[in-house]
Motif scaffolding. Sequence first.
Motif, PDB file in Angstrom:
ATOM      1  N   PHE A 161       1.365 -18.808 -10.958  1.00  0.00           N
ATOM      2  CA  PHE A 161       2.595 -19.526 -10.111  1.00  0.00           C
ATOM      3  C   PHE A 161       3.800 -18.618 -10.473  1.00  0.00           C
ATOM      4  O   PHE A 161       3.931 -18.429 -11.539  1.00  0.00           O
ATOM      5  N   CYS A 186      -2.079 -20.901  -8.940  1.00  0.00           N
ATOM      6  CA  CYS A 186      -2.211 -21.498  -7.606  1.00  0.00           C
ATOM      7  C   CYS A 186      -3.700 -21.737  -7.504  1.00  0.00           C
ATOM      8  O   CYS A 186      -4.626 -20.686  -7.402  1.00  0.00           O
ATOM      9  N   HIS A 225       6.735 -19.328  -4.877  1.00  0.00           N
ATOM     10  CA  HIS A 225       5.809 -20.437  -4.488  1.00  0.00           C
ATOM     11  C   HIS A 225       6.635 -21.722  -4.720  1.00  0.00           C
ATOM     12  O   HIS A 225       7.479 -21.952  -5.571  1.00  0.00           O
ATOM     13  N   VAL A 248       1.955 -24.519  -2.541  1.00  0.00           N
ATOM     14  CA  VAL A 248       0.579 -24.408  -3.093  1.00  0.00           C
ATOM     15  C   VAL A 248       0.548 -25.661  -3.995  1.00  0.00           C
ATOM     16  O   VAL A 248       1.135 -26.439  -4.296  1.00  0.00           O
ATOM     17  N   GLY A 300       0.370 -15.395  -0.777  1.00  0.00           N
ATOM     18  CA  GLY A 300       0.012 -16.559  -1.458  1.00  0.00           C
ATOM     19  C   GLY A 300      -1.716 -16.539  -1.413  1.00  0.00           C
ATOM     20  O   GLY A 300      -2.289 -16.587  -0.321  1.00  0.00           O
ATOM     21  N   ILE A 309      -3.850 -22.812  -1.461  1.00  0.00           N
ATOM     22  CA  ILE A 309      -2.637 -22.405  -0.554  1.00  0.00           C
ATOM     23  C   ILE A 309      -2.594 -23.623   0.446  1.00  0.00           C
ATOM     24  O   ILE A 309      -3.643 -23.327   1.330  1.00  0.00           O
TER      25      ILE A 309
END
Length: 174
Positions: free
Chosen positions: A100, A121, A105, A141, A94, A124
């Motif tokens: 994404f 994303c 995620h 996220v 991540g 995080i």
Amino acid sequence: MALTAQLDQVRTALSERTADLQRLQAEYQNYRRRVERDRVAVKEIAAANLLSELLPVLDDIGRARDHGELVGGFKSVAESLETVVAKMGLQQFGKEGEPFDPLVHEALMHSYAPDVTETTCVSILQPGYRIGERTIRPARVAVAEPQPGATSGGAQAGTGEDASDEENGGPDEG
């Protein structure tokens, strides 16, 4: 003549016993493969269960590192723990800026941004972990999408849908 018939019977019995032995040997080989495969699977599941229980501890270590509280003996213990879990195959994933992927995620926050071209994303909140290809915990996220109408602005122009959709918080199917 009786001797030839007896010899044929013995040959038939021998070929039957040979076929039985070959079947038993094949069954035994299959059994050994199945036991080995199950043994590996049980080992992987046990490691995944143990590592899943350690994820909150790893999260605490990460937060302590982010706040500059990872010093002295605690830093040494934390690094040792991270080394051990890495040897067991635990991988953290991540990163900000990656696309994404709902398979790895978990989106907890959503926004729009003019500088992204796909759902991305942008923060995080909690790293994800995997062992090999198996995801133990998805990365949690915050995601950003391109501004509505930024990539397809010309396609919907004149339909009147853009303004009403934004005022109502999106298209309403009800």
